[in-house]
Design an enzyme around this catalytic site. Structure first.
Site, PDB file in Angstrom:
ATOM      1  N   PRO A 103       0.825  -1.218   0.000  1.00 15.31           N
ATOM      2  CG  PRO A 103      -0.748  -1.546   1.689  1.00 15.31           C
ATOM      3  CD  PRO A 103       0.561  -2.062   1.172  1.00 15.31           C
ATOM      4  CB  SER A 110      -0.154  -7.946   8.414  1.00 13.32           C
ATOM      5  OG  SER A 110      -1.555  -7.998   8.352  1.00 13.32           O
ATOM      6  CB  CYS A 111      -2.805  -6.379   4.184  1.00 13.85           C
ATOM      7  SG  CYS A 111      -3.951  -5.988   5.471  1.00 13.85           S
ATOM      8  CB  ILE A 112      -1.161  -1.798   6.433  1.00 14.79           C
ATOM      9  CG1 ILE A 112      -1.787  -2.172   7.779  1.00 14.79           C
ATOM     10  CG2 ILE A 112      -2.210  -1.559   5.391  1.00 14.79           C
ATOM     11  CD1 ILE A 112      -2.572  -1.072   8.418  1.00 14.79           C
TER      12      ILE A 112
END
Lengths: 413, 103
Positions: A353, B101-103
Site C-alpha cells: 500500500p 500483514s497487509c499494511i
C-alpha cells in the site's frame, strides 16, 4: 444438462451464483448452491456493532433473497466432497453430482484452538468481534464496562480482514474518549507480527497513529494459552500480558468439511493456484474467497475481484481453453481510524500500500494511505454498495479486478 | 533496496537486513546473520532453516503453527532455538522475507 455446484452462499458464493447465472446458458447448465445458514451477515459491520454504531438489523438479510432466479438453493449442511467421483454428500444423506465445483465455504473463528480461551470466561471477560454473537455480546459488555486494561489481540495469522483488530483499537480510543473515560482505559494491542504495521511505507506513514491514540504495542507474541484465573495471556516464550477485558481474534480456520473431504492444509484451507483460482486438488474444482490458501488478504474486496476473474476462467475451462493467470492479489480496504476519519489501502501480491488517489487516478475522490473524512464516508456508503451491487454481481464504477498503477506514488524500494 | 557485504558476499537486502533474493543465500551468510542475532547455530537450527526455505520456495505462507506441525520442531523448541520472535529471526537467517500483514 451439466451441473455447476457452488458450496457456500456467503459473499463469494452469492456473487458467483449471480455472475454465473448470467454467464452460462440456462439450457445447458444447472446451477446449485448449498449453504445451511439462513442469514447473510454484512460482516464489515461486525467492527462497528460493539461500539453501537450499527444496529443489528442493519447487518442481517436472508441468504435466499440474493440468490438469483434460475439457481437452485439447498439449505443443508455439507458432509464432504468426493473429488474422485465428482460428488458432494450432504448431511441429510443426499448426494449431488457436479461437472464443475466451486468451493466458497470461507473461514470462521476457532477459539477452541487456544487452551483456556473458550471456557467459563468466554463472553464474560473474553470476546471476539468476528462473529455476530461475539460482536453483539461485546456491545452489551462495553455499555457497562468500568475500564481497565483492554487487550486487543490476534492469535495467529492468517485472519479474515487483517486490519480489523487495529481498527477496533482505533475505534475503542474514539469510543472511550467520547464516553469521557479514556483515562480509565489502557489500550494494549498484542500481535504475533513484528508490529502493528509490517510493510515499510505503511510503517513510515502510519506509525504516528499509535502514539496519537495512546495505544501500546506488544509484538511477536504467539499465544500458547489464556490463564483465565489470573486474567492473562501467555505466549510460547513465556511472555505474559494481563487483561481486564480481552478482545481477541481467535485462530481462523476453513470449514471442517474440507478436512472431511481429505484435502486442505493444517487450517483447512484449500490449495489453490494463486493466479487462476483453480484448485490444486482437481482440475474441475475452483476456489475463491476466504476458503483458499492464497497469500492474499482474506477480505470481501479480494473475493469480489476474484469473482470477476473466476467467471472468465470457468468460461475458458468449459470451452477447453487454457485458463488465464489473471488474479494479482488485488485488495482494496477502508481502515477506520476513529473520530470520523478513515484510511484507504489498495494493493496486490507485489505492490505494498502506498499514497495516491482512488478510484480515478489523479482525481480520487478517495485518498490512499491518508486519513480523511471522505474515506470514512466511503466506508459507511459501502454497506449500501455491498447489499445492492457487490453481492448481486453488479460492476462497481471505476473499480477494476486487477490493481491499477495509475494515481499511486510508487517508488522503487 | 540496499546492498551490503555479509561473510564476504555482496547481497541485496531490505532496510531491516532481510535478503531479497534467496538465490544469493549460502550457509556462511546464514551463519553471520545468526551471529548478529546472538544465535549459535546447531544441526537442529539448520534443519529448521532448510524447512523454512523449502516452504518459501513452494510459495507457502509461513506461520508458527506450520513450523510447529512440520515434524522438525514443536513450537516450544522453535522458541528455544530462536528466542524472542523465532519466526522473524529464523526467516532472517534463512534469507527469506519476514512474515508481513497487509499494511
Amino acid at each position: 444438462m451439466k451441473q455447476l455446484l457452488i458450496l457456500g452462499a456467503g459473499t463469494s458464493g452469492t456473487m458467483m451464483s449471480n455472475h454465473l447465472r448470467k454467464a452460462l446458458p440456462k439450457n445447458e447448465w444447472n446451477i446449485t448452491i448449498v449453504d445451511n445458514q439462513k442469514t447473510h451477515y454484512y460482516q464489515p459491520g461486525f467492527l462497528f456493532l460493539p461500539f453501537d454504531l450499527y444496529q443489528t438489523e442493519q447487518l442481517k438479510k436472508t441468504v435466499a433473497q440474493f440468490i438469483p432466479k434460475g439457481v437452485n438453493l439447498i439449505q443443508e449442511s455439507i458432509d464432504r466432497i468426493d473429488k474422485d467421483n465428482d460428488k458432494v454428500f450432504l448431511q441429510n444423506n443426499t448426494e449431488i453430482h457436479y461437472d464443475i465445483l466451486i468451493i466458497a465455504t470461507g473461514c470462521d473463528i476457532a477459539p477452541q484452538e487456544i487452551e483456556g480461551m473458550q471456557g467459563d470466561h468466554w463472553y464474560k471477560s473474553i470476546y471476539d468481534f468476528y462473529s455476530f454473537d461475539g460482536a453483539k455480546n461485546l456491545r452489551d459488555k462495553l455499555k457497562t464496562w468500568k475500564g481497565g486494561k483492554l487487550v486487543v489481540h490476534i492469535c495467529e495469522m492468517p485472519i479474515k480482514c487483517p486490519v480489523a483488530p487495529l481498527e477496533f483499537a482505533f475505534l475503542a480510543d474514539d469510543f472511550f474518549t467520547k464516553k469521557q473515560m479514556r483515562d480509565k482505559v489502557e489500550i494494549i494491542y498484542v500481535t504475533p507480527m513484528s508490529g502493528a504495521f509490517t510493510k515499510p511505507v505503511a510503517t513510515k506513514e502510519l506509525s504516528y497513529l499509535l502514539d496519537q491514540k495512546n495505544i501500546n504495542i506488544v509484538s511477536d507474541f504467539n499465544i500458547e494459552k489464556v490463564d483465565t484465573e489470573n486474567s492473562k495471556i501467555i505466549d510460547y516464550g513465556g511472555l505474559e500480558v494481563e487483561y481486564d477485558l480481552l478482545v481477541t481474534v481467535p485462530t481462523n480456520m476453513g470449514d471442517d468439511m474440507i478436512a472431511r473431504s481429505g484435502f486442505g492444509d493444517d487450517l483447512n484451507y484449500v490449495p489453490t493456484d494463486k493466479t487462476t483460482l483453480q484448485s490444486k486438488v482437481k482440475e474441475n474444482i475452483f476456489v475463491l474467497g476466504d476458503a483458499t490458501d492464497l497469500p492474499a488478504s482474506k477480505a470481501g474486496s479480494v473475493a469480489h475481484f476474484q469473482a470477476d476473474i473466476l467467471v472468465e476462467n470457468i468460461k475458458l475451462y468449459i470451452a477447453g481453453k487454457p485458463l488465464k493467470e489473471l488474479f494479482d492479489g488485488h485488495a482494496n480496504c477502508f481502515i477506520e481510524t476513529g473520530f470520523g476519519k478513515a484510511l484507504l489501502i489498495d494493493f496486490n501480491y507485489n505492490q505494498e500500500p502506498v499514497r495516491g488517489t482512488f478510484p480515478i487516478p489523479g482525481i480520487g475522490p478517495l485518498k490512499l494511505l491518508e486519513e480523511t473524512r471522505i474515506n470514512h464516508l466511503g466506508k459507511l456508503a459501502f454497506r449500501w454498495i455491498y447489499w445492492n451491487m457487490l453481492i448481486k454481481g453488479k460492476p462497481i464504477p471505476f473499480v477494476s479486478s486487477k490493481m491499477k498503477q495509475g494515481g499511486k506514488l510508487i517508488e522503487e524500494i | 533496496m540496499n546492498e551490503k557485504t555479509v561473510a564476504g558476499y555482496c547481497i541485496r537486502c531490505n532496510d531491516q537486513g532481510y535478503l531479497t533474493d534467496l538465490e544469493q543465500w549460502n550457509r556462511e551468510i546464514g551463519l553471520e546473520i545468526a551471529e548478529e542475532e546472538n544465535i549459535t547455530m546447531t544441526d537442529k537450527h539448520w534443519e529448521v532453516i532448510e524447512y523454512l526455505q523449502n516452504q518459501c520456495k513452494q510459495g507457502v505462507a509461513i506461520t508458527i503453527r506450520k513450523v510447529g506441525k512440520s515434524g522438525v520442531v514443536d513450537i516450544k523448541q522453535f522458541y528455544q532455538l530462536f528466542p524472542n520472535g523465532p519466526l522473524k529471526k529464523a526467516s532472517k537467517i534463512a534469507g527469506i522475507p519476514k512474515p508481513v500483514s497487509c499494511i
